[in-house]
Design an enzyme around this catalytic site. Sequence first.
Site, PDB file in Angstrom:
ATOM      1  NE  ARG A   1      -0.006   1.519   3.483  1.00  0.00           N
ATOM      2  CZ  ARG A   1       0.966   2.358   3.674  1.00  0.00           C
ATOM      3  NH1 ARG A   1       2.220   1.946   3.838  1.00  0.00           N
ATOM      4  NH2 ARG A   1       0.753   3.655   3.691  1.00  0.00           N
ATOM      5  N   GLY A   2       0.237   2.412  -0.106  1.00  0.00           N
ATOM      6  CA  GLY A   2       1.025   3.633  -0.220  1.00  0.00           C
ATOM      7  C   GLY A   2       1.264   3.920  -1.695  1.00  0.00           C
ATOM      8  CB  ALA A   3       1.023   7.097  -3.589  1.00  0.00           C
TER       9      ALA A   3
ATOM     10  NE  ARG B   1      -6.107   0.894  -1.947  1.00  0.00           N
ATOM     11  CZ  ARG B   1      -5.457   1.440  -0.909  1.00  0.00           C
ATOM     12  NH1 ARG B   1      -4.189   1.139  -0.702  1.00  0.00           N
ATOM     13  NH2 ARG B   1      -6.054   2.285  -0.094  1.00  0.00           N
TER      14      ARG B   1
ATOM     15  CD  GLN C   1      -3.378   2.977   6.662  1.00  0.00           C
ATOM     16  OE1 GLN C   1      -3.994   3.418   7.630  1.00  0.00           O
ATOM     17  NE2 GLN C   1      -3.964   2.814   5.487  1.00  0.00           N
TER      18      GLN C   1
ATOM     19  CG  ASP D   1      -2.745   8.294  -1.240  1.00  0.00           C
ATOM     20  OD1 ASP D   1      -2.223   7.180  -1.221  1.00  0.00           O
ATOM     21  OD2 ASP D   1      -2.957   8.974  -0.217  1.00  0.00           O
TER      22      ASP D   1
ATOM     23  CG  ASN E   1      -2.267  12.036   2.565  1.00  0.00           C
ATOM     24  OD1 ASN E   1      -1.691  11.151   1.927  1.00  0.00           O
ATOM     25  ND2 ASN E   1      -1.976  12.280   3.827  1.00  0.00           N
ATOM     26  CE  LYS E   2      -5.205   6.008   4.058  1.00  0.00           C
ATOM     27  NZ  LYS E   2      -6.126   5.107   3.294  1.00  0.00           N
TER      28      LYS E   2
HETATM   29  O1  MRU Z   1      -4.583   3.338   1.994  1.00  0.00           O
HETATM   30  P1  MRU Z   1      -3.094   3.436   1.928  1.00  0.00           P
HETATM   31  O2  MRU Z   1      -2.390   2.937   3.131  1.00  0.00           O
HETATM   32  O3  MRU Z   1      -2.538   2.894   0.633  1.00  0.00           O
HETATM   33  O4  MRU Z   1      -2.962   4.994   1.928  1.00  0.00           O
HETATM   34  C1  MRU Z   1      -1.993   5.655   1.317  1.00  0.00           C
HETATM   35  C2  MRU Z   1      -1.192   6.311   2.312  1.00  0.00           C
HETATM   36  O5  MRU Z   1      -0.329   5.683   2.872  1.00  0.00           O
HETATM   37  C3  MRU Z   1      -1.387   7.688   2.680  1.00  0.00           C
HETATM   38  O6  MRU Z   1      -2.478   8.319   2.211  1.00  0.00           O
HETATM   39  C4  MRU Z   1      -0.087   8.426   2.536  1.00  0.00           C
HETATM   40  O7  MRU Z   1      -0.121   9.495   3.361  1.00  0.00           O
HETATM   41  C5  MRU Z   1       0.193   8.843   1.135  1.00  0.00           C
HETATM   42  S1  MRU Z   1       0.872   7.589   0.194  1.00  0.00           S
HETATM   43  C6  MRU Z   1       2.476   8.096   0.095  1.00  0.00           C
END
Ligand code: MRU
Length: 375
Positions: free
Chosen positions: A54-56, A97, A210, A251, A261-262
């Site tokens: 996970r994570g961009a 996603r 996370q 993201d 973002n999250k």
């Molecule tokens: O749902 P996730 O864990 O894939 O979410 C993404 C993230 O980790 C966050 O939004 C993060 O701050 C940006 S991704 C570098």
Amino acid sequence: MNIAGKHFRTIWLHPQDTRIVQIIDQRQLPHEFVIEDLTSVDEVARAIKEMHVRGAGLIGAAAGYGMAIAAYHAPRDSEAAFMAALQADGEKLKATRPTAVNLAWAVERQLTTIGAAPGIEAKIQTAAATAQAIADEDADYCRRIGQHGVSLIEAVSQNKNGDVVNILTHCNAGWLAFVDYGSATAPIYAAHDAGIAVHVWVDETRPRNQGARLTAWELGQHGVPHTVIADNVGGHLMQHGLVDMVIVGTDRTTYTGDVGNKIGTYLKALAAFDNGIPFYTALPSSSFDWQMRDGVREIPIEQRDATEVRQIRGLHEGTIKGVLLTPPDSPAANYAFDVTPARLVTVLITERGICAASEEGVLGLFPEKRFANDE
Ligand code: MRU
């Protein structure tokens, strides 16, 4: 990143068989360190969708490697059949996603470079080389984000005569969200490594935690002082002078500077704005959406299974399991991301340097994208 003294990336090729991709299964962290083999496009797609990775940046790198696996397995009777299979696999990966733009960016980059290679053998080799280039570039860009962003931390440290710089971060935009270094964490690691005293307030980041699970773990592995806080604490800390800056990842950020973002990031930005605290977003250029102008209206917001809200997962008597939090019949909603408007973002930290969160600021650093909308 070093884990117990050994350098790891978050994704790499199997040393004995380069048709297998290896990842760290992040669902098990911080309690178990599990390496998983991915051997097919379906396995890569499931790993992204169910958040083993996970994570961009890491989702983008995984999609890049997924397309290399797709090329190994695509039919070889004709170039048309080969490319049709790759297109279908690309769509499958993109559908996993919706919010992180790196995913579609990596698939499209693969399809363009593979399509241009002459002949099927060259296409397979190009897919493998491009996957590696995407991963290497991600690591390098995050390292550079650290080099640019550290100046912001250094300036506060000097103003405080070397006193500890308190940084609040949300979710995990760290090493685990990319191939190496992370985006929001890269300046923090660079500052810590340079001997600047830093301390990180880590938002737990419900519902998947996370921050509490992943950011706390990786900061701990690197020896960076940190404190995990419940998601609603940040505003209080800011009112009492306990936060010098906020650094988050993203993201998907529009070329006008709106930051997706999250979920919960927007509220932190509002609180930072109200308290005159700088709010920084760190991102590699693969997280910019060069077509989108209005983030609040246009960035697709993933909604995930409500079970993630209704339950909390953790270690219980040696096993990782979910525990019911809500009344069994209460409905729950699980919006996974929100958008912070550019006006609340102090600056963006990119691999090319620091810029205003505005169309002029972003296109000033990336002038070759100026006419992306006209293409
Ligand atoms: O749902 P996730 O864990 O894939 O979410 C993404 C993230 O980790 C966050 O939004 C993060 O701050 C940006 S991704 C570098």
